[in-house]
Write an enzyme that holds these catalytic residues in place. Structure first.
Site, PDB file in Angstrom:
ATOM      1  N   LYS A   1      -5.212  -1.957   7.800  1.00 26.19           N
ATOM      2  CA  LYS A   1      -4.235  -2.791   7.113  1.00 26.19           C
ATOM      3  C   LYS A   1      -4.790  -4.199   6.935  1.00 26.19           C
ATOM      4  CE  LYS A   1      -0.690   0.020   6.630  1.00 26.19           C
ATOM      5  NZ  LYS A   1      -0.052   0.326   5.336  1.00 26.19           N
TER       6      LYS A   1
ATOM      7  N   ASP B   1      -5.861  -1.098   3.192  1.00 23.27           N
ATOM      8  CA  ASP B   1      -4.551  -1.006   2.540  1.00 23.27           C
ATOM      9  C   ASP B   1      -3.902  -2.382   2.570  1.00 23.27           C
ATOM     10  OD1 ASP B   1      -2.079  -0.380   1.538  1.00 23.27           O
ATOM     11  OD2 ASP B   1      -1.485   0.924   3.195  1.00 23.27           O
TER      12      ASP B   1
ATOM     13  N   GLU C   1      -6.513   0.480  -1.088  1.00 23.44           N
ATOM     14  CA  GLU C   1      -5.191   0.999  -1.447  1.00 23.44           C
ATOM     15  C   GLU C   1      -4.253  -0.145  -1.837  1.00 23.44           C
ATOM     16  OE1 GLU C   1      -1.689   3.418   0.938  1.00 23.44           O
ATOM     17  OE2 GLU C   1      -3.801   3.886   1.365  1.00 23.44           O
TER      18      GLU C   1
ATOM     19  N   ASP D   1      -0.657   3.373  -4.444  1.00 22.88           N
ATOM     20  CA  ASP D   1       0.349   3.923  -3.540  1.00 22.88           C
ATOM     21  C   ASP D   1       1.739   3.539  -4.031  1.00 22.88           C
ATOM     22  OD1 ASP D   1       1.996   4.760  -1.484  1.00 22.88           O
ATOM     23  OD2 ASP D   1       1.224   3.382   0.000  1.00 22.88           O
TER      24      ASP D   1
ATOM     25  N   LYS E   1       3.108  10.526  -0.897  1.00 21.99           N
ATOM     26  CA  LYS E   1       3.894  10.704   0.317  1.00 21.99           C
ATOM     27  C   LYS E   1       5.077  11.598  -0.012  1.00 21.99           C
ATOM     28  CE  LYS E   1       2.474   6.178   2.021  1.00 21.99           C
ATOM     29  NZ  LYS E   1       2.872   4.828   2.481  1.00 21.99           N
TER      30      LYS E   1
END
Length: 325
Positions: free
Chosen positions: A106, A136, A162, A190, A214
């Protein structure tokens, strides 16, 4: 659609402690539904509106009342996930995942700097010299900041980035500028897939090299499979900070995809300090074996949410059911 009364009758609300702060929270609340063919998870984050949350409920109903498509594989490779922690905590975080071949880090956390991100990524590379590293940003940068950051972070070798910026046009521009600079970082979408009214817009705009899918935000395994087929792009299956019940649905999607070129972001149960099953879906030697899970009554009781939070979730269940109906 099962009757609402049937959903309410089998609904259990839990509040699970987390090992580290993730998405700004230290406790994960979620609602579990017991259906005739298994358990489903309705864990839309509290800030989501009813229309968006209704897709999460649809996914939970699919899991509990309809089951999953036939799998094409029995083992799913997964990545480790490193939250926006100080670099010195990276070895501790990675140790919880065991052996892995890929790590998601992250970055772009509010209140942190690019130096913090670079130190965290470098710490991952020092621990795992051969691993594939993806970052991400959750849309946390603007275009110039994303180009600067990814150019710098690419020095340690990045598999992909991402959602570096929040919008589709920005993704396309970041992708164009990185290519012009010769920076070999792929762009993954995403939020631009799961939060858009038209999830295929990112594919038509040429804004990404791959998509992150997801199950819950897309409304279930079958709807996610259809979206991937229509997008015609490589897909990475990820989770939404689920319990093992939600991870089971993510594994079902990964198992049913015709191709699975990247390790999946389904190892996030390791970020929780507790789960709802006595046999959690965690990685072993870099992969999770496909199997069913059942919530444990003792754990559901132990981690039951406070009465007022249970009522909040049941009221939300009624509203989102109405959205679907």
């Amino acid at each position: 659609m099962p009757p609402l009364a049937e959903l309410l009758d089998g609904a259990r609300v839990v509040a699970l402690p987390m090992r580290v702060k993730f998405r700004g929270i230290l406790e994960r609340e979620t609602l579990l539904l017991r259906g005739p063919v298994g358990w489903g998870e309705f864990g839309a984050f509290p800030e989501y509106g009813d229309a968006e949350a209704s897709r999460w409920l649809a996914a939970a109903i699919e899991a509990g009342w309809h089951g999953f498509p036939e799998p094409l594989r029995a083992s799913i490779p997964v990545n480790a996930t490193v939250p926006a922690v100080p670099a010195e905590r990276v070895p501790e975080i990675l140790a919880r995942f065991g052996r892995v071949d890929a790590v998601k880090v992250k970055v772009a956390e509010p209140g942190q700097s690019l130096d913090d991100d670079a130190a965290r990524v470098a710490a991952v590379r020092a621990e795992l010299p051969e691993a594939a590293i993806r970052v991400d940003a959750n849309g946390g940068w603007d275009v110039p900041a994303a180009v600067e950051a990814l150019t710098r972070l690419a020095a340690v070798g990045l598999e992909y980035a991402e959602q570096p910026v929040p919008d589709i046009e920005g993704l396309a521009e970041v992708r164009r500028r990185l290519r012009a600079l010769g920076v070999p970082v792929l762009i993954a979408a995403d939020e631009s897939v799961r939060k858009e009214e038209d999830p295929l817009k990112v594919a038509r705009a040429g804004a990404a090299d791959l998509i992150v899918v997801k199950v819950a935000p897309l409304g279930g395994v079958r709807r996610a499979l259809d979206l991937v087929a229509q997008a015609g792009m490589p897909a990475v299956v990820s989770s939404a900070l689920d319990t093992s019940v939600g991870i089971r649905a993510g594994l079902a999607l990964a198992a049913a995809l015709p191709e699975l070129p990247y390790a999946c972001g389904l190892g996030t149960v390791s970020l929780l300090a507790a789960d709802v099953t006595t046999d959690p879906l965690v990685a072993d030697d870099g992969a999770i074996r496909l199997r069913d899970v059942a919530a444990d009554e003792g754990l559901l009781e132990q981690y039951a949410a406070a009465p007022e939070r249970r009522e909040w979730w049941l009221a939300r269940l009624r509203r989102t059911y109405a959205e679907i109906a």
